[in-house]
Design an enzyme around this catalytic site. Structure first.
Site, PDB file in Angstrom:
ATOM      1  N   SER A 135      -1.665 -37.511   4.569  1.00 55.30           N
ATOM      2  CA  SER A 135      -1.691 -37.943   3.124  1.00 55.30           C
ATOM      3  C   SER A 135      -0.935 -38.986   2.775  1.00 55.30           C
ATOM      4  O   SER A 135       0.323 -39.028   3.346  1.00 55.30           O
ATOM      5  CB  SER A 135      -1.388 -36.752   2.232  1.00 55.30           C
ATOM      6  OG  SER A 135      -1.133 -37.454   0.882  1.00 55.30           O
ATOM      7  N   THR A 183      -9.013 -41.928  -0.724  1.00 54.59           N
ATOM      8  CA  THR A 183      -9.210 -40.681  -1.551  1.00 54.59           C
ATOM      9  C   THR A 183      -9.442 -41.368  -2.907  1.00 54.59           C
ATOM     10  O   THR A 183      -8.426 -42.019  -3.648  1.00 54.59           O
ATOM     11  CB  THR A 183      -7.835 -39.741  -1.780  1.00 54.59           C
ATOM     12  OG1 THR A 183      -7.665 -39.234  -0.265  1.00 54.59           O
ATOM     13  CG2 THR A 183      -8.042 -38.458  -2.496  1.00 54.59           C
ATOM     14  N   HIS A 305     -11.916 -31.845  -3.900  1.00 49.77           N
ATOM     15  CA  HIS A 305     -10.297 -31.694  -3.788  1.00 49.77           C
ATOM     16  C   HIS A 305      -9.871 -30.319  -3.952  1.00 49.77           C
ATOM     17  O   HIS A 305      -8.713 -29.932  -4.325  1.00 49.77           O
ATOM     18  CB  HIS A 305      -9.799 -32.529  -4.795  1.00 49.77           C
ATOM     19  CG  HIS A 305      -8.399 -33.373  -4.511  1.00 49.77           C
ATOM     20  ND1 HIS A 305      -8.406 -34.690  -4.309  1.00 49.77           N
ATOM     21  CD2 HIS A 305      -7.217 -32.811  -4.515  1.00 49.77           C
ATOM     22  CE1 HIS A 305      -7.104 -35.042  -4.139  1.00 49.77           C
ATOM     23  NE2 HIS A 305      -6.314 -34.126  -4.059  1.00 49.77           N
ATOM     24  N   ASP A 335     -15.337 -30.853   2.309  1.00 55.27           N
ATOM     25  CA  ASP A 335     -14.295 -29.626   2.542  1.00 55.27           C
ATOM     26  C   ASP A 335     -14.483 -29.202   0.849  1.00 55.27           C
ATOM     27  O   ASP A 335     -15.325 -29.512   0.250  1.00 55.27           O
ATOM     28  CB  ASP A 335     -13.103 -30.592   2.709  1.00 55.27           C
ATOM     29  CG  ASP A 335     -12.389 -31.262   1.415  1.00 55.27           C
ATOM     30  OD1 ASP A 335     -12.998 -31.350   0.430  1.00 55.27           O
ATOM     31  OD2 ASP A 335     -11.521 -32.024   1.747  1.00 55.27           O
ATOM     32  N   GLY A 358      -8.316 -27.348   4.152  1.00 56.24           N
ATOM     33  CA  GLY A 358      -6.797 -27.835   3.553  1.00 56.24           C
ATOM     34  C   GLY A 358      -5.893 -26.656   3.658  1.00 56.24           C
ATOM     35  O   GLY A 358      -5.124 -26.196   4.902  1.00 56.24           O
TER      36      GLY A 358
HETATM   37  C1  LIG Z   1      -1.308 -28.848  -1.431  1.00 56.97           C
HETATM   38  C2  LIG Z   1      -2.328 -29.650  -1.422  1.00 56.97           C
HETATM   39  C3  LIG Z   1      -2.217 -31.347  -1.403  1.00 56.97           C
HETATM   40  C4  LIG Z   1      -3.439 -32.012  -1.458  1.00 56.97           C
HETATM   41  N1  LIG Z   1      -2.992 -33.427  -1.386  1.00 56.97           N
HETATM   42  C5  LIG Z   1      -4.164 -34.259  -1.125  1.00 56.97           C
HETATM   43  C6  LIG Z   1      -3.803 -35.753  -0.764  1.00 56.97           C
HETATM   44  O1  LIG Z   1      -2.675 -36.192  -0.917  1.00 56.97           O
HETATM   45  N2  LIG Z   1      -4.936 -36.492  -0.620  1.00 56.97           N
HETATM   46  C7  LIG Z   1      -6.216 -36.002  -0.401  1.00 56.97           C
HETATM   47  O2  LIG Z   1      -6.986 -36.879  -0.343  1.00 56.97           O
HETATM   48  N3  LIG Z   1      -6.241 -34.780  -0.690  1.00 56.97           N
HETATM   49  C8  LIG Z   1      -5.300 -33.831  -0.862  1.00 56.97           C
HETATM   50  N4  LIG Z   1      -5.555 -32.497  -1.225  1.00 56.97           N
HETATM   51  C9  LIG Z   1      -7.003 -32.137  -1.089  1.00 56.97           C
HETATM   52  C10 LIG Z   1      -7.393 -31.670   0.309  1.00 56.97           C
HETATM   53  O3  LIG Z   1      -7.241 -32.804   1.013  1.00 56.97           O
HETATM   54  C11 LIG Z   1      -8.871 -30.964   0.575  1.00 56.97           C
HETATM   55  O4  LIG Z   1      -9.695 -31.843  -0.235  1.00 56.97           O
HETATM   56  C12 LIG Z   1      -8.781 -29.663  -0.082  1.00 56.97           C
HETATM   57  O5  LIG Z   1      -7.578 -29.097  -0.013  1.00 56.97           O
HETATM   58  C13 LIG Z   1     -10.062 -28.883   0.550  1.00 56.97           C
HETATM   59  O6  LIG Z   1     -10.045 -27.458   0.067  1.00 56.97           O
HETATM   60  P1  LIG Z   1      -9.298 -26.337   0.941  1.00 56.97           P
HETATM   61  O7  LIG Z   1      -7.857 -26.315   0.517  1.00 56.97           O
HETATM   62  O8  LIG Z   1      -9.839 -25.345  -0.025  1.00 56.97           O
HETATM   63  O9  LIG Z   1      -9.815 -26.205   2.257  1.00 56.97           O
HETATM   64  C14 LIG Z   1      -4.611 -31.609  -1.343  1.00 56.97           C
HETATM   65  C15 LIG Z   1      -4.811 -30.273  -1.377  1.00 56.97           C
HETATM   66  C16 LIG Z   1      -3.748 -29.364  -1.401  1.00 56.97           C
HETATM   67  C17 LIG Z   1      -4.096 -27.784  -1.101  1.00 56.97           C
END
Ligand SMILES: Cc1cc2nc3c(=O)[nH]c(=O)nc-3n(C[C@H](O)[C@H](O)[C@H](O)COP(=O)(O)O)c2cc1C
Length: 407
Positions: A135, A183, A305, A335, A358
Protein backbone atom coordinates in the site's frame (compact mmCIF):
# COMPACT_ATOMS: atom_id res chain seq x y z
CA UNK A 1 16.92 -13.95 9.00
CA UNK A 2 13.43 -15.11 8.19
CA UNK A 3 11.54 -16.24 11.28
CA UNK A 4 9.53 -18.93 9.62
CA UNK A 5 8.89 -22.61 9.17
CA UNK A 6 8.90 -23.81 5.56
CA UNK A 7 5.63 -23.38 3.69
CA UNK A 8 3.87 -26.41 2.30
CA UNK A 9 3.72 -26.89 -1.44
CA UNK A 10 0.83 -25.03 -3.02
CA UNK A 11 -0.09 -27.32 -5.84
CA UNK A 12 0.28 -30.80 -7.17
CA UNK A 13 -0.23 -33.92 -5.14
CA UNK A 14 0.17 -32.15 -1.88
CA UNK A 15 -2.02 -34.00 0.63
CA UNK A 16 1.03 -34.97 2.69
CA UNK A 17 2.44 -31.46 2.96
CA UNK A 18 -0.52 -30.19 4.94
CA UNK A 19 0.24 -32.36 7.93
CA UNK A 20 3.28 -30.17 8.67
CA UNK A 21 2.79 -27.96 11.68
CA UNK A 22 4.65 -24.88 12.82
CA UNK A 23 7.13 -25.21 15.66
CA UNK A 24 8.99 -23.19 18.28
CA UNK A 25 7.47 -19.89 19.35
CA UNK A 26 4.75 -20.27 16.75
CA UNK A 27 2.96 -23.14 18.47
CA UNK A 28 -0.14 -20.98 18.57
CA UNK A 29 -0.52 -21.55 14.87
CA UNK A 30 -1.51 -25.14 15.39
CA UNK A 31 -4.80 -23.81 16.77
CA UNK A 32 -5.38 -21.85 13.58
CA UNK A 33 -7.22 -24.25 11.30
CA UNK A 34 -8.71 -21.59 9.04
CA UNK A 35 -8.47 -17.86 8.35
CA UNK A 36 -11.19 -16.96 10.86
CA UNK A 37 -9.24 -18.77 13.59
CA UNK A 38 -6.27 -16.54 12.79
CA UNK A 39 -8.34 -13.41 13.37
CA UNK A 40 -9.82 -14.88 16.57
CA UNK A 41 -6.38 -15.78 17.93
CA UNK A 42 -4.89 -12.39 17.01
CA UNK A 43 -7.70 -10.43 18.67
CA UNK A 44 -6.64 -10.69 22.35
CA UNK A 45 -3.01 -9.99 21.42
CA UNK A 46 -3.79 -6.60 19.90
CA UNK A 47 -4.96 -3.39 21.56
CA UNK A 48 -8.70 -2.98 21.03
CA UNK A 49 -8.17 0.07 18.79
CA UNK A 50 -5.55 -1.66 16.62
CA UNK A 51 -7.60 -4.85 16.26
CA UNK A 52 -10.59 -2.71 15.33
CA UNK A 53 -8.62 -0.72 12.75
CA UNK A 54 -8.15 -3.97 10.83
CA UNK A 55 -11.39 -5.81 11.61
CA UNK A 56 -13.89 -2.97 11.41
CA UNK A 57 -16.00 -1.99 8.48
CA UNK A 58 -17.46 1.48 8.09
CA UNK A 59 -20.50 2.98 9.87
CA UNK A 60 -22.70 -0.01 10.87
CA UNK A 61 -20.46 -2.66 9.28
CA UNK A 62 -23.18 -3.72 6.81
CA UNK A 63 -20.99 -3.89 3.70
CA UNK A 64 -18.27 -5.88 5.49
CA UNK A 65 -20.80 -8.44 6.78
CA UNK A 66 -22.67 -8.55 3.49
CA UNK A 67 -19.43 -9.48 1.72
CA UNK A 68 -19.39 -12.71 3.72
CA UNK A 69 -23.12 -13.36 3.37
CA UNK A 70 -23.06 -13.07 -0.38
CA UNK A 71 -20.93 -16.23 -0.68
CA UNK A 72 -23.84 -18.11 0.89
CA UNK A 73 -25.98 -17.13 -2.09
CA UNK A 74 -24.23 -19.82 -4.13
CA UNK A 75 -23.98 -23.60 -3.61
CA UNK A 76 -21.72 -25.89 -5.58
CA UNK A 77 -22.42 -29.01 -7.66
CA UNK A 78 -19.81 -31.75 -7.16
CA UNK A 79 -18.63 -34.10 -9.91
CA UNK A 80 -17.45 -37.58 -9.00
CA UNK A 81 -15.35 -40.49 -10.26
CA UNK A 82 -12.93 -38.36 -12.21
CA UNK A 83 -9.20 -38.81 -11.72
CA UNK A 84 -8.31 -35.92 -9.42
CA UNK A 85 -5.09 -37.38 -8.05
CA UNK A 86 -2.96 -34.61 -9.64
CA UNK A 87 -4.24 -31.13 -8.91
CA UNK A 88 -2.91 -27.65 -9.59
CA UNK A 89 -4.08 -24.21 -8.60
CA UNK A 90 -1.26 -22.45 -10.44
CA UNK A 91 -2.58 -19.35 -12.19
CA UNK A 92 -1.01 -17.10 -14.80
CA UNK A 93 -1.54 -13.37 -14.45
CA UNK A 94 0.16 -10.68 -16.56
CA UNK A 95 2.37 -13.35 -18.07
CA UNK A 96 3.66 -14.63 -14.74
CA UNK A 97 2.72 -17.96 -13.23
CA UNK A 98 1.74 -17.85 -9.56
CA UNK A 99 1.37 -20.91 -7.33
CA UNK A 100 -2.19 -20.06 -6.28
CA UNK A 101 -5.13 -18.00 -7.56
CA UNK A 102 -4.90 -15.55 -4.66
CA UNK A 103 -2.56 -12.85 -3.37
CA UNK A 104 -2.15 -10.44 -0.47
CA UNK A 105 -4.18 -7.22 -0.79
CA UNK A 106 -2.62 -3.81 -0.03
CA UNK A 107 -3.10 -2.74 3.59
CA UNK A 108 -2.00 0.64 4.89
CA UNK A 109 -0.39 1.18 8.30
CA UNK A 110 0.32 -2.56 8.57
CA UNK A 111 3.41 -1.89 10.68
CA UNK A 112 1.18 -0.39 13.38
CA UNK A 113 -0.48 -3.79 13.69
CA UNK A 114 2.58 -6.03 13.61
CA UNK A 115 6.30 -5.36 13.64
CA UNK A 116 7.70 -5.01 10.11
CA UNK A 117 4.44 -6.43 8.77
CA UNK A 118 4.90 -5.25 5.17
CA UNK A 119 8.25 -7.00 4.78
CA UNK A 120 7.00 -10.11 6.55
CA UNK A 121 3.92 -10.43 4.38
CA UNK A 122 6.04 -9.73 1.31
CA UNK A 123 8.59 -12.40 2.20
CA UNK A 124 5.86 -14.93 2.97
CA UNK A 125 4.21 -14.19 -0.39
CA UNK A 126 7.53 -14.63 -2.13
CA UNK A 127 8.18 -17.95 -0.37
CA UNK A 128 4.72 -19.18 -1.38
CA UNK A 129 5.01 -17.70 -4.88
CA UNK A 130 1.88 -15.56 -4.70
CA UNK A 131 1.57 -11.78 -5.27
CA UNK A 132 1.99 -9.20 -2.52
CA UNK A 133 0.62 -5.68 -3.01
CA UNK A 134 2.28 -2.87 -1.03
CA UNK A 135 0.00 0.00 0.00
CA UNK A 136 1.03 3.60 -0.63
CA UNK A 137 -0.15 4.20 2.89
CA UNK A 138 2.61 2.02 4.28
CA UNK A 139 5.57 2.68 6.49
CA UNK A 140 8.06 0.50 4.61
CA UNK A 141 9.68 2.36 1.70
CA UNK A 142 8.89 0.59 -1.56
CA UNK A 143 12.63 0.29 -2.34
CA UNK A 144 13.24 -1.69 0.85
CA UNK A 145 10.15 -3.82 0.25
CA UNK A 146 11.12 -4.63 -3.32
CA UNK A 147 14.49 -5.89 -2.07
CA UNK A 148 12.56 -8.43 0.02
CA UNK A 149 10.15 -9.29 -2.76
CA UNK A 150 11.32 -8.31 -6.26
CA UNK A 151 7.91 -9.30 -7.69
CA UNK A 152 5.91 -6.95 -5.45
CA UNK A 153 3.02 -4.90 -6.75
CA UNK A 154 2.34 -1.35 -5.55
CA UNK A 155 -1.08 0.27 -4.88
CA UNK A 156 -0.96 4.05 -5.12
CA UNK A 157 -3.02 6.74 -3.47
CA UNK A 158 -1.61 9.72 -5.20
CA UNK A 159 -2.05 13.28 -6.25
CA UNK A 160 -3.26 13.73 -9.86
CA UNK A 161 -0.92 16.69 -10.43
CA UNK A 162 0.97 15.82 -13.63
CA UNK A 163 4.47 16.53 -12.34
CA UNK A 164 3.81 14.52 -9.17
CA UNK A 165 2.45 11.64 -11.27
CA UNK A 166 5.59 11.70 -13.39
CA UNK A 167 7.92 11.65 -10.40
CA UNK A 168 5.92 8.87 -8.77
CA UNK A 169 6.04 6.64 -11.84
CA UNK A 170 9.80 7.21 -12.02
CA UNK A 171 10.17 6.19 -8.38
CA UNK A 172 8.00 3.07 -8.69
CA UNK A 173 9.78 1.94 -11.84
CA UNK A 174 13.22 2.58 -10.33
CA UNK A 175 12.24 0.53 -7.26
CA UNK A 176 11.62 -2.44 -9.56
CA UNK A 177 7.90 -2.76 -8.75
CA UNK A 178 6.24 -5.08 -11.26
CA UNK A 179 2.55 -4.11 -11.26
CA UNK A 180 1.11 -0.61 -10.71
CA UNK A 181 -2.26 -0.61 -8.97
CA UNK A 182 -4.31 2.57 -8.62
CA UNK A 183 -6.76 2.42 -5.73
CA UNK A 184 -9.79 4.42 -6.79
CA UNK A 185 -12.41 3.95 -4.07
CA UNK A 186 -10.97 6.44 -1.57
CA UNK A 187 -11.83 9.90 -2.95
CA UNK A 188 -12.29 10.80 0.72
CA UNK A 189 -11.66 9.03 3.99
CA UNK A 190 -14.75 7.09 5.08
CA UNK A 191 -16.84 7.34 8.22
CA UNK A 192 -15.14 4.82 10.50
CA UNK A 193 -17.24 5.33 13.62
CA UNK A 194 -15.91 2.28 15.47
CA UNK A 195 -12.33 3.44 14.97
CA UNK A 196 -13.20 6.84 16.39
CA UNK A 197 -14.98 5.26 19.36
CA UNK A 198 -11.90 3.16 20.10
CA UNK A 199 -9.58 6.17 19.81
CA UNK A 200 -7.86 5.07 16.57
CA UNK A 201 -7.18 8.12 14.47
CA UNK A 202 -4.71 9.49 11.97
CA UNK A 203 -2.59 11.25 13.19
CA UNK A 204 -2.09 8.76 16.01
CA UNK A 205 -2.80 10.49 19.33
CA UNK A 206 -1.65 8.81 22.54
CA UNK A 207 -4.83 9.67 24.44
CA UNK A 208 -5.23 8.18 27.95
CA UNK A 209 -7.57 5.58 26.50
CA UNK A 210 -5.17 4.54 23.74
CA UNK A 211 -2.25 4.52 26.17
CA UNK A 212 -4.17 2.22 28.52
CA UNK A 213 -5.12 0.04 25.56
CA UNK A 214 -1.40 -0.28 24.70
CA UNK A 215 -0.25 -0.83 28.28
CA UNK A 216 -2.73 -3.66 28.75
CA UNK A 217 -1.32 -5.41 25.66
CA UNK A 218 2.37 -5.60 26.60
CA UNK A 219 3.18 -8.09 23.83
CA UNK A 220 2.11 -5.60 21.19
CA UNK A 221 3.57 -2.62 23.11
CA UNK A 222 7.04 -4.19 23.36
CA UNK A 223 7.00 -6.35 20.25
CA UNK A 224 5.47 -3.88 17.80
CA UNK A 225 5.26 -0.29 19.08
CA UNK A 226 8.52 0.04 21.04
CA UNK A 227 10.44 -2.28 18.74
CA UNK A 228 9.39 -0.19 15.74
CA UNK A 229 10.43 3.05 17.48
CA UNK A 230 13.78 1.61 18.58
CA UNK A 231 14.71 -0.17 15.38
CA UNK A 232 13.09 1.95 12.71
CA UNK A 233 12.50 5.32 14.35
CA UNK A 234 9.23 7.27 14.33
CA UNK A 235 7.08 5.66 11.63
CA UNK A 236 6.40 7.64 8.48
CA UNK A 237 3.98 6.93 5.68
CA UNK A 238 6.59 6.71 2.99
CA UNK A 239 5.01 5.83 -0.36
CA UNK A 240 2.37 8.45 -0.98
CA UNK A 241 4.51 10.69 -3.10
CA UNK A 242 7.82 10.38 -4.88
CA UNK A 243 9.68 12.13 -2.09
CA UNK A 244 9.28 12.70 1.62
CA UNK A 245 7.43 10.67 4.21
CA UNK A 246 4.67 11.88 6.50
CA UNK A 247 5.10 11.24 10.22
CA UNK A 248 2.23 9.16 11.69
CA UNK A 249 1.95 11.55 14.61
CA UNK A 250 1.93 14.75 12.53
CA UNK A 251 -1.18 16.65 11.53
CA UNK A 252 -0.29 16.34 7.86
CA UNK A 253 -1.23 12.68 7.96
CA UNK A 254 -4.97 13.40 8.32
CA UNK A 255 -6.85 12.58 5.13
CA UNK A 256 -3.69 11.95 3.15
CA UNK A 257 -5.04 9.01 1.20
CA UNK A 258 -8.07 10.77 -0.25
CA UNK A 259 -7.59 12.68 -3.48
CA UNK A 260 -11.08 13.76 -4.45
CA UNK A 261 -9.75 15.45 -7.61
CA UNK A 262 -8.16 12.24 -8.95
CA UNK A 263 -10.04 11.23 -12.13
CA UNK A 264 -9.74 9.04 -15.23
CA UNK A 265 -7.59 11.79 -16.72
CA UNK A 266 -4.86 10.97 -14.21
CA UNK A 267 -5.30 7.26 -14.96
CA UNK A 268 -4.71 7.99 -18.64
CA UNK A 269 -1.62 10.00 -17.75
CA UNK A 270 -0.28 7.13 -15.63
CA UNK A 271 -1.07 4.70 -18.45
CA UNK A 272 1.04 6.72 -20.88
CA UNK A 273 4.01 6.67 -18.51
CA UNK A 274 3.86 3.22 -16.87
CA UNK A 275 5.17 0.49 -19.13
CA UNK A 276 4.16 -2.52 -17.01
CA UNK A 277 0.77 -3.98 -16.08
CA UNK A 278 -1.68 -1.36 -14.78
CA UNK A 279 -4.55 -2.32 -12.47
CA UNK A 280 -7.51 -0.26 -11.25
CA UNK A 281 -8.60 -1.38 -7.76
CA UNK A 282 -11.94 -0.57 -6.21
CA UNK A 283 -14.53 -0.82 -9.00
CA UNK A 284 -18.11 -2.01 -8.52
CA UNK A 285 -19.78 -0.75 -11.70
CA UNK A 286 -19.69 -2.26 -15.16
CA UNK A 287 -19.58 1.23 -16.68
CA UNK A 288 -16.40 1.93 -14.73
CA UNK A 289 -14.96 -1.41 -15.85
CA UNK A 290 -15.59 -0.33 -19.44
CA UNK A 291 -13.88 3.03 -18.85
CA UNK A 292 -10.97 1.26 -17.20
CA UNK A 293 -10.58 -0.93 -20.27
CA UNK A 294 -10.81 2.04 -22.61
CA UNK A 295 -8.24 3.88 -20.48
CA UNK A 296 -5.75 1.10 -21.12
CA UNK A 297 -5.87 -0.81 -17.82
CA UNK A 298 -4.59 -4.38 -17.97
CA UNK A 299 -6.63 -5.45 -14.99
CA UNK A 300 -9.19 -4.42 -12.39
CA UNK A 301 -9.93 -5.40 -8.83
CA UNK A 302 -13.66 -5.58 -8.19
CA UNK A 303 -13.73 -4.49 -4.55
CA UNK A 304 -15.64 -2.56 -1.92
CA UNK A 305 -12.41 -2.16 0.06
CA UNK A 306 -13.42 -4.93 2.46
CA UNK A 307 -16.55 -2.97 3.39
CA UNK A 308 -14.48 -0.04 4.61
CA UNK A 309 -15.70 2.76 2.35
CA UNK A 310 -19.46 2.98 1.47
CA UNK A 311 -21.53 0.96 3.91
CA UNK A 312 -24.37 0.51 1.40
CA UNK A 313 -22.04 -0.84 -1.29
CA UNK A 314 -22.95 -4.01 -3.19
CA UNK A 315 -20.68 -6.96 -2.60
CA UNK A 316 -18.07 -7.49 -5.32
CA UNK A 317 -19.35 -11.05 -5.85
CA UNK A 318 -22.82 -9.74 -6.75
CA UNK A 319 -21.57 -7.56 -9.57
CA UNK A 320 -18.76 -9.81 -10.76
CA UNK A 321 -20.65 -11.43 -13.68
CA UNK A 322 -21.80 -8.12 -15.20
CA UNK A 323 -18.33 -6.62 -14.78
CA UNK A 324 -16.70 -9.68 -16.29
CA UNK A 325 -18.94 -9.24 -19.34
CA UNK A 326 -17.50 -5.72 -19.87
CA UNK A 327 -13.91 -6.67 -19.27
CA UNK A 328 -12.92 -8.52 -22.46
CA UNK A 329 -9.18 -9.20 -22.20
CA UNK A 330 -8.59 -7.28 -18.94
CA UNK A 331 -7.68 -9.47 -15.97
CA UNK A 332 -10.56 -9.44 -13.49
CA UNK A 333 -9.52 -9.70 -9.88
CA UNK A 334 -11.80 -9.50 -6.88
CA UNK A 335 -11.53 -9.03 -3.12
CA UNK A 336 -13.54 -8.32 0.04
CA UNK A 337 -14.46 -11.06 2.47
CA UNK A 338 -12.69 -14.06 0.92
CA UNK A 339 -11.91 -16.51 3.71
CA UNK A 340 -12.49 -20.01 2.35
CA UNK A 341 -11.27 -22.08 -0.55
CA UNK A 342 -14.85 -22.35 -1.76
CA UNK A 343 -15.14 -18.53 -1.72
CA UNK A 344 -12.19 -18.37 -4.09
CA UNK A 345 -13.58 -21.11 -6.34
CA UNK A 346 -17.03 -19.47 -6.45
CA UNK A 347 -15.44 -16.27 -7.71
CA UNK A 348 -13.37 -18.13 -10.30
CA UNK A 349 -16.55 -19.92 -11.41
CA UNK A 350 -18.26 -16.53 -11.83
CA UNK A 351 -15.46 -15.29 -14.08
CA UNK A 352 -12.74 -13.89 -11.82
CA UNK A 353 -9.15 -14.58 -12.81
CA UNK A 354 -7.70 -13.94 -9.38
CA UNK A 355 -8.60 -13.11 -5.78
CA UNK A 356 -6.99 -10.82 -3.20
CA UNK A 357 -7.29 -11.40 0.53
CA UNK A 358 -6.58 -8.72 3.11
CA UNK A 359 -7.27 -8.85 6.86
CA UNK A 360 -6.37 -12.50 7.59
CA UNK A 361 -2.80 -11.99 6.42
CA UNK A 362 -2.32 -8.92 8.59
CA UNK A 363 -3.74 -10.75 11.60
CA UNK A 364 -1.42 -13.64 10.77
CA UNK A 365 1.56 -11.23 10.89
CA UNK A 366 0.41 -10.07 14.31
CA UNK A 367 0.10 -13.66 15.48
CA UNK A 368 3.40 -15.06 14.28
CA UNK A 369 5.19 -12.80 11.80
CA UNK A 370 6.26 -14.33 8.52
CA UNK A 371 5.54 -17.87 9.78
CA UNK A 372 1.98 -16.81 10.55
CA UNK A 373 1.46 -15.42 7.05
CA UNK A 374 2.94 -18.53 5.46
CA UNK A 375 0.61 -20.63 7.60
CA UNK A 376 -2.39 -18.53 6.53
CA UNK A 377 -1.42 -18.88 2.87
CA UNK A 378 -1.08 -22.63 3.21
CA UNK A 379 -4.45 -22.93 4.98
CA UNK A 380 -6.28 -21.21 2.13
CA UNK A 381 -4.32 -23.11 -0.47
CA UNK A 382 -5.03 -26.40 1.26
CA UNK A 383 -8.76 -25.68 1.27
CA UNK A 384 -8.68 -24.87 -2.44
CA UNK A 385 -6.82 -28.10 -3.09
CA UNK A 386 -9.34 -30.24 -1.19
CA UNK A 387 -12.28 -28.37 -2.75
CA UNK A 388 -10.89 -28.95 -6.25
CA UNK A 389 -10.81 -32.70 -5.62
CA UNK A 390 -14.32 -32.68 -4.15
CA UNK A 391 -15.63 -30.74 -7.14
CA UNK A 392 -14.00 -33.18 -9.55
CA UNK A 393 -11.52 -30.60 -10.88
CA UNK A 394 -7.78 -30.89 -11.41
CA UNK A 395 -7.15 -27.20 -12.26
CA UNK A 396 -8.48 -24.15 -10.43
CA UNK A 397 -8.76 -22.40 -13.78
CA UNK A 398 -11.35 -25.02 -14.88
CA UNK A 399 -13.92 -23.68 -12.40
CA UNK A 400 -16.90 -22.46 -14.43
CA UNK A 401 -20.54 -21.42 -13.93
CA UNK A 402 -21.73 -25.04 -14.31
CA UNK A 403 -20.41 -25.59 -10.76
CA UNK A 404 -22.83 -23.11 -9.21
CA UNK A 405 -26.48 -23.05 -8.24
CA UNK A 406 -28.30 -20.21 -6.53
CA UNK A 407 -28.86 -21.14 -2.89
C1 LIG B 1 -6.19 -2.48 7.64
C2 LIG B 1 -6.53 -2.31 6.18
C3 LIG B 1 -5.89 -1.34 5.44
C4 LIG B 1 -6.17 -1.18 4.09
N1 LIG B 1 -5.47 -0.26 3.36
C5 LIG B 1 -5.62 -0.24 2.02
C6 LIG B 1 -4.78 0.59 1.22
O1 LIG B 1 -3.93 1.29 1.74
N2 LIG B 1 -4.96 0.56 -0.13
C7 LIG B 1 -5.91 -0.22 -0.71
O2 LIG B 1 -6.02 -0.25 -1.93
N3 LIG B 1 -6.71 -1.00 0.03
C8 LIG B 1 -6.58 -1.05 1.36
N4 LIG B 1 -7.36 -1.88 2.10
C9 LIG B 1 -8.35 -2.73 1.43
C10 LIG B 1 -7.73 -4.06 1.02
O3 LIG B 1 -6.77 -3.87 0.01
C11 LIG B 1 -8.78 -5.03 0.48
O4 LIG B 1 -9.53 -4.41 -0.53
C12 LIG B 1 -9.72 -5.54 1.57
O5 LIG B 1 -9.06 -5.66 2.80
C13 LIG B 1 -10.24 -6.90 1.15
O6 LIG B 1 -11.14 -7.38 2.07
P1 LIG B 1 -10.76 -8.47 3.20
O7 LIG B 1 -9.91 -7.77 4.20
O8 LIG B 1 -12.11 -8.79 3.74
O9 LIG B 1 -10.09 -9.62 2.53
C14 LIG B 1 -7.13 -2.02 3.47
C15 LIG B 1 -7.78 -2.99 4.22
C16 LIG B 1 -7.48 -3.15 5.56
C17 LIG B 1 -8.17 -4.25 6.32
Amino acid sequence: MADHAPAPALSGRSDQAYGRMPHGRHRLLKHALNLDDIQRLANPRLPHAVYGYVANGVEAGVARDHNRTSFQGWRMVTRVLRDVSERSQATTLFGRRYAAPFGIAPMGAAAVVAYDADNRMARAARAADIPFVLSANSITPMEELAANNPDAWFASYQSPEPDKVERMIERVAAAGIKVYVITVDVPVGSNREDDRRAGYSMPLRPTPRLTWDGLTHPGWLAGTALRTLLKRGVPEISNLEARGGVNLFSREVAGIAGHSDFTWRAVEHIRRLWKGPLVIKGLLSREDAKIARESGADGIVVSNHGGRQLDAAVSPLEVLPEIKAESRDMAVMIDSGFRRGTDVLKALALGADFVLVGRPFLFASALAGQAGVEHAISLLSKEIDIDLALLGLTQASDAGPDLLRRA
